[in-house]
Design a protein around this motif. Structure first.
Motif, PDB file in Angstrom:
ATOM      1  N   UNK A  26      10.006   4.201 -10.957  1.00 17.96           N
ATOM      2  CA  UNK A  26      11.096   4.884 -10.584  1.00 17.96           C
ATOM      3  C   UNK A  26      11.624   6.536 -10.900  1.00 17.96           C
ATOM      4  N   UNK A  27      11.463   6.530 -12.481  1.00 24.28           N
ATOM      5  CA  UNK A  27      11.741   7.554 -13.293  1.00 24.28           C
ATOM      6  C   UNK A  27      10.702   8.583 -12.768  1.00 24.28           C
ATOM      7  N   UNK A  28       9.554   8.353 -12.701  1.00 17.51           N
ATOM      8  CA  UNK A  28       8.685   9.323 -12.323  1.00 17.51           C
ATOM      9  C   UNK A  28       8.852   9.861 -10.976  1.00 17.51           C
ATOM     10  N   UNK A  29       8.913   9.066 -10.132  1.00 15.48           N
ATOM     11  CA  UNK A  29       9.339   9.528  -8.700  1.00 15.48           C
ATOM     12  C   UNK A  29      10.650  10.468  -8.439  1.00 15.48           C
ATOM     13  N   UNK A  30      11.782   9.711  -9.337  1.00 13.98           N
ATOM     14  CA  UNK A  30      12.895  10.703  -9.301  1.00 13.98           C
ATOM     15  C   UNK A  30      12.911  12.053  -9.863  1.00 13.98           C
ATOM     16  N   UNK A  31      12.170  12.114 -11.142  1.00 17.73           N
ATOM     17  CA  UNK A  31      11.928  13.335 -11.790  1.00 17.73           C
ATOM     18  C   UNK A  31      11.157  14.217 -11.246  1.00 17.73           C
ATOM     19  N   UNK A  32       9.846  13.756 -10.819  1.00 20.14           N
ATOM     20  CA  UNK A  32       8.844  14.460 -10.104  1.00 20.14           C
ATOM     21  C   UNK A  32       9.234  14.979  -8.590  1.00 20.14           C
ATOM     22  N   UNK A  33      10.023  14.521  -7.937  1.00 22.20           N
ATOM     23  CA  UNK A  33      10.481  14.917  -6.835  1.00 22.20           C
ATOM     24  C   UNK A  33       9.862  14.268  -5.552  1.00 22.20           C
ATOM     25  N   UNK A  34      10.102  14.627  -4.367  1.00 21.12           N
ATOM     26  CA  UNK A  34       9.497  14.123  -3.019  1.00 21.12           C
ATOM     27  C   UNK A  34       7.954  14.233  -2.920  1.00 21.12           C
ATOM     28  N   UNK A  35       7.159  15.497  -3.538  1.00 24.35           N
ATOM     29  CA  UNK A  35       5.865  15.551  -3.282  1.00 24.35           C
ATOM     30  C   UNK A  35       5.214  14.631  -3.992  1.00 24.35           C
ATOM     31  N   UNK A  36       5.546  13.933  -4.819  1.00 30.26           N
ATOM     32  CA  UNK A  36       4.817  12.777  -5.342  1.00 30.26           C
ATOM     33  C   UNK A  36       4.703  11.484  -4.617  1.00 30.26           C
ATOM     34  N   UNK A  37       5.862  11.269  -3.725  1.00 34.87           N
ATOM     35  CA  UNK A  37       5.965  10.093  -2.950  1.00 34.87           C
ATOM     36  C   UNK A  37       5.149  10.636  -1.793  1.00 34.87           C
ATOM     37  N   UNK A  38       5.467  11.723  -1.161  1.00 33.47           N
ATOM     38  CA  UNK A  38       4.480  12.208   0.029  1.00 33.47           C
ATOM     39  C   UNK A  38       3.076  12.141  -0.288  1.00 33.47           C
ATOM     40  N   UNK A  39       2.569  12.227  -1.498  1.00 30.46           N
ATOM     41  CA  UNK A  39       1.058  12.316  -1.896  1.00 30.46           C
ATOM     42  C   UNK A  39       0.911  10.785  -1.893  1.00 30.46           C
ATOM     43  N   UNK A  40       1.594   9.938  -2.387  1.00 30.02           N
ATOM     44  CA  UNK A  40       1.262   8.532  -2.437  1.00 30.02           C
ATOM     45  C   UNK A  40       1.303   7.951  -0.893  1.00 30.02           C
ATOM     46  N   UNK A  41       2.131   8.316   0.108  1.00 32.83           N
ATOM     47  CA  UNK A  41       2.204   7.903   1.270  1.00 32.83           C
ATOM     48  C   UNK A  41       0.756   8.497   1.999  1.00 32.83           C
ATOM     49  N   UNK A  42       0.423   9.573   1.609  1.00 31.97           N
ATOM     50  CA  UNK A  42      -0.860   9.973   2.414  1.00 31.97           C
ATOM     51  C   UNK A  42      -1.890   9.424   1.749  1.00 31.97           C
ATOM     52  N   UNK A  43      -2.062   8.648   0.616  1.00 35.88           N
ATOM     53  CA  UNK A  43      -2.902   7.661   0.184  1.00 35.88           C
ATOM     54  C   UNK A  43      -3.105   6.714   0.746  1.00 35.88           C
ATOM     55  N   UNK A  44      -1.882   5.989   1.161  1.00 38.89           N
ATOM     56  CA  UNK A  44      -1.578   4.903   1.870  1.00 38.89           C
ATOM     57  C   UNK A  44      -2.140   4.912   3.176  1.00 38.89           C
ATOM     58  N   UNK A  45      -1.792   6.032   3.659  1.00 38.77           N
ATOM     59  CA  UNK A  45      -2.138   6.370   5.230  1.00 38.77           C
ATOM     60  C   UNK A  45      -3.736   6.600   5.550  1.00 38.77           C
ATOM     61  N   UNK A  46      -4.199   6.967   4.402  1.00 40.33           N
ATOM     62  CA  UNK A  46      -5.841   7.296   4.333  1.00 40.33           C
ATOM     63  C   UNK A  46      -6.626   6.288   3.547  1.00 40.33           C
ATOM     64  N   UNK A  47      -6.835   6.719   2.217  1.00 43.38           N
ATOM     65  CA  UNK A  47      -7.818   5.912   1.622  1.00 43.38           C
ATOM     66  C   UNK A  47      -7.642   4.758   1.096  1.00 43.38           C
TER      67      UNK A  47
END
Length: 179
Positions: free
Chosen positions: A37-58
């Motif tokens: 949670x801390x990494x996602x909060x501090x790192x910002x929405x780009x991390x979640x977007x990249x994770x969502x892209x991974x879930x949608x693809x590979x």
């Protein structure tokens, strides 16, 4: 052994200036509590977007326990976040191979990225309930064994949330150095 430096510090993993920060992720890759949670909060929405892209693809089913994958680091002071999924501790089933695998696979990904410096949390030793001293022994053993496979690697830093955790990792590092 390569000329990799190993250290254990008390601190906030999101404050680390390293090439890669390892996230103690869950299989969904979509954030959670603790380090994740801390990494996602501090790192910002780009991390979640990249994770969502991974879930949608590979990774439509998520990331397997014991595995790792890299994404952007967003606003963190790192180039990449390596998401590694450790197991939930079990008193009745030996899952230590999966815990070691999370560290080993994170270093495999680090090698693909050409990482020189990496920061690890104590994977599975928080919400996943792994006993701290045993988690430290497994982490240190796995990382010391896998580090020579990453020729660019120069620093492995275990970033821990308490003096007790630092002591467990320092003890494991000292014992491993004597072997």
């Amino acid at each position: 052994m390569t000329n990799v430096k190993f250290e254990a510090v008390v601190g906030d993993i999101t404050d680390q200036t390293v090439d890669a920060i390892v996230n103690a992720a869950n299989t969904s890759l979509l954030g959670g509590g603790g380090v994740d949670g801390a990494i996602h909060r501090v790192g910002g929405p780009e991390i979640l977007a990249a994770c969502q892209e991974l879930r949608a693809t590979s990774l439509p089913l998520g990331l397997r326990t014991g595995s790792a994958v890299a994404t952007t680091a967003g606003f963190l002071r790192a180039s990449s976040v390596i998401h590694a999924v450790g197991p939930v501790y079990s008193k009745t089933e030996d899952r230590s191979g999966l815990l070691a695998g999370a560290y080993i696979d994170a270093l495999r990904v680090a090698g693909e990225l050409g990482v020189r410096t990496i920061a690890f949390p104590a994977i599975s030793a928080g919400a996943f309930g792994w006993p701290l001293e045993n988690a430290a022994e497994i982490a240190v053993s796995a990382v010391r064994a896998a580090a020579p496979q990453v020729p660019t690697l120069r620093l492995v830093r275990f970033v821990l949330m308490s003096p007790r955790a630092r002591l467990a990792f320092t003890t494991a590092l000292d014992e491993a150095a004597r072997v």
